[in-house]
Design a protein around this motif. Structure first.
Motif, PDB file in Angstrom:
ATOM      1  N   MET A 160       9.463  -2.688  -4.391  1.00  0.00           N
ATOM      2  CA  MET A 160       8.226  -3.394  -4.701  1.00  0.00           C
ATOM      3  C   MET A 160       7.034  -2.720  -4.018  1.00  0.00           C
ATOM      4  O   MET A 160       5.942  -2.610  -4.599  1.00  0.00           O
ATOM      5  CB  MET A 160       8.333  -4.857  -4.252  1.00  0.00           C
ATOM      6  CG  MET A 160       9.355  -5.679  -5.023  1.00  0.00           C
ATOM      7  SD  MET A 160       8.942  -5.804  -6.778  1.00  0.00           S
ATOM      8  CE  MET A 160       7.452  -6.771  -6.683  1.00  0.00           C
ATOM      9  N   ARG A 161       7.242  -2.276  -2.776  1.00  0.00           N
ATOM     10  CA  ARG A 161       6.150  -1.595  -2.070  1.00  0.00           C
ATOM     11  C   ARG A 161       5.744  -0.318  -2.797  1.00  0.00           C
ATOM     12  O   ARG A 161       4.540  -0.037  -3.000  1.00  0.00           O
ATOM     13  CB  ARG A 161       6.583  -1.267  -0.642  1.00  0.00           C
ATOM     14  CG  ARG A 161       5.467  -0.701   0.225  1.00  0.00           C
ATOM     15  CD  ARG A 161       5.991  -0.274   1.570  1.00  0.00           C
ATOM     16  NE  ARG A 161       6.872   0.874   1.463  1.00  0.00           N
ATOM     17  CZ  ARG A 161       6.460   2.139   1.337  1.00  0.00           C
ATOM     18  NH1 ARG A 161       5.153   2.407   1.314  1.00  0.00           N
ATOM     19  NH2 ARG A 161       7.320   3.117   1.244  1.00  0.00           N
ATOM     20  N   LEU A 162       6.741   0.493  -3.198  1.00  0.00           N
ATOM     21  CA  LEU A 162       6.441   1.726  -3.925  1.00  0.00           C
ATOM     22  C   LEU A 162       5.743   1.430  -5.253  1.00  0.00           C
ATOM     23  O   LEU A 162       4.830   2.153  -5.665  1.00  0.00           O
ATOM     24  CB  LEU A 162       7.727   2.518  -4.171  1.00  0.00           C
ATOM     25  CG  LEU A 162       8.423   3.088  -2.916  1.00  0.00           C
ATOM     26  CD1 LEU A 162       9.742   3.727  -3.298  1.00  0.00           C
ATOM     27  CD2 LEU A 162       7.519   4.096  -2.221  1.00  0.00           C
ATOM     28  N   LYS A 163       6.185   0.346  -5.889  1.00  0.00           N
ATOM     29  CA  LYS A 163       5.568  -0.021  -7.172  1.00  0.00           C
ATOM     30  C   LYS A 163       4.112  -0.425  -6.959  1.00  0.00           C
ATOM     31  O   LYS A 163       3.225  -0.035  -7.748  1.00  0.00           O
ATOM     32  CB  LYS A 163       6.350  -1.169  -7.815  1.00  0.00           C
ATOM     33  CG  LYS A 163       5.851  -1.551  -9.189  1.00  0.00           C
ATOM     34  CD  LYS A 163       6.713  -2.643  -9.796  1.00  0.00           C
ATOM     35  CE  LYS A 163       6.204  -3.034 -11.168  1.00  0.00           C
ATOM     36  NZ  LYS A 163       7.030  -4.122 -11.770  1.00  0.00           N
ATOM     37  N   ARG A 164       3.850  -1.218  -5.895  1.00  0.00           N
ATOM     38  CA  ARG A 164       2.470  -1.630  -5.618  1.00  0.00           C
ATOM     39  C   ARG A 164       1.594  -0.424  -5.292  1.00  0.00           C
ATOM     40  O   ARG A 164       0.440  -0.344  -5.734  1.00  0.00           O
ATOM     41  CB  ARG A 164       2.455  -2.637  -4.464  1.00  0.00           C
ATOM     42  CG  ARG A 164       3.008  -3.989  -4.806  1.00  0.00           C
ATOM     43  CD  ARG A 164       2.660  -5.002  -3.722  1.00  0.00           C
ATOM     44  NE  ARG A 164       3.237  -4.634  -2.438  1.00  0.00           N
ATOM     45  CZ  ARG A 164       4.418  -5.049  -2.011  1.00  0.00           C
ATOM     46  NH1 ARG A 164       5.160  -5.819  -2.792  1.00  0.00           N
ATOM     47  NH2 ARG A 164       4.860  -4.686  -0.826  1.00  0.00           N
ATOM     48  N   VAL A 165       2.160   0.508  -4.507  1.00  0.00           N
ATOM     49  CA  VAL A 165       1.392   1.708  -4.166  1.00  0.00           C
ATOM     50  C   VAL A 165       1.056   2.507  -5.420  1.00  0.00           C
ATOM     51  O   VAL A 165      -0.081   2.972  -5.606  1.00  0.00           O
ATOM     52  CB  VAL A 165       2.171   2.570  -3.149  1.00  0.00           C
ATOM     53  CG1 VAL A 165       1.509   3.927  -2.980  1.00  0.00           C
ATOM     54  CG2 VAL A 165       2.267   1.853  -1.812  1.00  0.00           C
ATOM     55  N   ALA A 166       2.053   2.675  -6.309  1.00  0.00           N
ATOM     56  CA  ALA A 166       1.831   3.445  -7.534  1.00  0.00           C
ATOM     57  C   ALA A 166       0.784   2.767  -8.421  1.00  0.00           C
ATOM     58  O   ALA A 166      -0.092   3.426  -8.992  1.00  0.00           O
ATOM     59  CB  ALA A 166       3.148   3.606  -8.291  1.00  0.00           C
ATOM     60  N   GLU A 167       0.882   1.417  -8.529  1.00  0.00           N
ATOM     61  CA  GLU A 167      -0.083   0.693  -9.357  1.00  0.00           C
ATOM     62  C   GLU A 167      -1.491   0.797  -8.765  1.00  0.00           C
ATOM     63  O   GLU A 167      -2.469   0.955  -9.508  1.00  0.00           O
ATOM     64  CB  GLU A 167       0.345  -0.774  -9.479  1.00  0.00           C
ATOM     65  CG  GLU A 167       1.614  -0.976 -10.307  1.00  0.00           C
ATOM     66  CD  GLU A 167       2.061  -2.423 -10.312  1.00  0.00           C
ATOM     67  OE1 GLU A 167       1.493  -3.218  -9.523  1.00  0.00           O
ATOM     68  OE2 GLU A 167       2.973  -2.756 -11.085  1.00  0.00           O
ATOM     69  N   GLU A 168      -1.588   0.686  -7.437  1.00  0.00           N
ATOM     70  CA  GLU A 168      -2.893   0.778  -6.793  1.00  0.00           C
ATOM     71  C   GLU A 168      -3.515   2.158  -7.012  1.00  0.00           C
ATOM     72  O   GLU A 168      -4.709   2.285  -7.309  1.00  0.00           O
ATOM     73  CB  GLU A 168      -2.757   0.489  -5.308  1.00  0.00           C
ATOM     74  CG  GLU A 168      -4.063   0.530  -4.530  1.00  0.00           C
ATOM     75  CD  GLU A 168      -5.021  -0.554  -4.963  1.00  0.00           C
ATOM     76  OE1 GLU A 168      -6.233  -0.378  -4.742  1.00  0.00           O
ATOM     77  OE2 GLU A 168      -4.560  -1.576  -5.516  1.00  0.00           O
ATOM     78  N   ARG A 169      -2.698   3.198  -6.893  1.00  0.00           N
ATOM     79  CA  ARG A 169      -3.208   4.557  -7.107  1.00  0.00           C
ATOM     80  C   ARG A 169      -3.599   4.781  -8.553  1.00  0.00           C
ATOM     81  O   ARG A 169      -4.584   5.467  -8.847  1.00  0.00           O
ATOM     82  CB  ARG A 169      -2.152   5.575  -6.680  1.00  0.00           C
ATOM     83  CG  ARG A 169      -1.963   5.634  -5.170  1.00  0.00           C
ATOM     84  CD  ARG A 169      -0.850   6.559  -4.782  1.00  0.00           C
ATOM     85  NE  ARG A 169      -0.717   6.631  -3.334  1.00  0.00           N
ATOM     86  CZ  ARG A 169       0.291   7.218  -2.709  1.00  0.00           C
ATOM     87  NH1 ARG A 169       1.258   7.776  -3.418  1.00  0.00           N
ATOM     88  NH2 ARG A 169       0.339   7.250  -1.386  1.00  0.00           N
TER      89      ARG A 169
END
Length: 421
Positions: free
Chosen positions: A233-242
């Protein structure tokens, strides 16, 4: 006609005069009357036991699990009190005459039999005591119910709980007292009870330990799953934010570009120049855009190759499942893979670290022999140059990919629950 006899002293219903006599002998109650209310006859359809009260039925169900009963109360015959009393008197007279005849040659009076404390089954008595019954009440109940089971004793207590002497010590004639066990028999029974208690305790301890281990494994799996899900979930949030930042930057850049283009056209119009750029000016604009793109790429933070990292993890889990009961050999294989990956990451210019000869006996034993090991190296960037050699080209090595590989290998080596999910 009467259906039963009722003791007015304790309100106990009895089926016959014989039962009334036995009740009088056991309790001392002598006040009986005829009743038109029949004594309950609840027959267990599983084992055939007859229960006279609802309490006795409930106790039988609780101890055996039998819940189906057939009510045969209506099938009980009526009581002819006069006939039964006459039969009882005749039996009593016959017994008295026989006693007189037998004792005619001796003394005319018989000495009263010596009374002793009644003895009952110790195991049944202990069960009754564990349930909280008074000792005298438990002995009287077991003795009076035949000493066959705790069910019968508890049912007897339920029927006679209002007896005046129920908690008094039970004394019986010495002739009818039960024979005591010999010391050898008592010792044998005690040893058997101790053995059974020890076996039961050990079985309970083993079961408790098994359940504790199952719970520990379950909690470990849940924790590992939670950590893994949180990381995803953290990686997904980071990718979405970027991605959002990238889109916003693109929109802002496009807006600025349009504004600059509009300003340029206005300036050229004021200077009397053509609105369209010359070829030299267009080339200069393209050069500036390339420089800006390169600077932007350097400015952005690197993104881990999530898809390939997940594929690496799947391959490592597959290795563990394909080679059960080979924990030490698997650790050696993973350690060797970690060494290959670390060598390339720390010395990318060294050609000898970017080549692996698969025909090497050590590599054959530690890597090639395990399912998925060569595939793992290929995901890391190695490719087969021939049947017996892997090589990573100098322009194909990816530090982030190699770091992801090292992270997965370290997890496999240090996490005791790796691959358990």
């Amino acid at each position: 006609m009467a259906q039963s006899l009722v003791c007015k002293d304790c309100n106990t219903f009895l089926r016959s005069v014989k039962e009334a006599q036995d009740h009088a002998d056991a309790t001392g109650h002598t006040n009986f009357e005829e009743s038109v209310e029949a004594v309950k006859r609840l027959v267990c359809t599983d084992c055939g036991k007859v229960c006279k009260t609802q309490t006795e039925q409930d106790l039988h169900t609780k101890r055996t699990g039998h819940a189906q009963f057939q009510d045969k109360t209506g099938e009980a015959p009526t009581i002819n009190t006069e006939v039964e009393m006459a039969e009882a008197r005749a039996e009593l007279n016959d017994g008295g005459a026989a006693t007189d005849t037998k004792g005619a040659a001796g003394s005319s009076t018989t000495t009263e039999a010596e009374l002793v404390a009644a003895e009952v089954n110790e195991a049944l008595l202990q069960q009754m005591l564990d349930m909280g019954f008074d000792k005298n009440r438990a002995i009287r109940a077991i003795y009076s119910s035949g000493g066959e089971s705790v069910d019968n004793a508890i049912a007897w207590v339920a029927d006679h709980e209002n007896d005046r002497d129920i908690d008094e010590p039970l004394l019986v004639p010495k002739a009818t007292a039960k024979t005591k066990l010999s010391p050898e028999e008592a010792k044998s029974q005690a040893l058997e009870l101790i053995r059974k208690a020890k076996e039961k305790r050990e079985a309970e301890e083993r079961e408790t330990e098994r359940l504790r281990e199952v719970e520990r494994v379950r909690m470990g799996k849940e924790m590992a799953a939670m950590v893994r899900k949180e990381e995803e979930m953290r990686l997904k949030r980071v990718a979405e934010e970027r991605q959002r930042e990238k889109e916003e930057e693109e929109r802002a850049r496009e807006k600025i570009k349009k504004k600059l283009e509009q300003d340029r056209m206005e300036r050229r119009a004021k200077l009397g120049l053509p609105l369209e750029l010359t070829e030299e000016e267009k080339e200069e604009e393209r050069r500036k855009e390339r420089e800006m793109a390169e600077a932007e790429a350097k400015r952005r933070l690197p993104v881990k190759p999530v898809a390939k990292a997940e594929k690496m993890r799947v391959l490592l889990v597959g290795m563990k499942k394909a080679h059960p009961d080979q924990d030490e050999a698997l650790r050696t294989a993973w350690t060797t893979l970690l060494k290959f990956v670390t060598n390339v990451a720390t010395n990318p210019t060294e050609e000898r670290y970017r080549k692996i000869r698969l025909s090497n006996p050590a590599v054959q034993q530690r890597v090639v022999a395990f399912t998925g090991a060569v595939d793992f190296l290929e995901v890391c960037g190695f490719r087969k140059e021939s049947d017996d050699q892997l090589e990573m080209p100098a322009d194909r090595w990816d530090r982030l990919l190699l770091e992801a590989a090292a992270e997965n290998l370290n997890s496999a080596l240090t996490n005791p629950f790796f691959g358990a999910l």
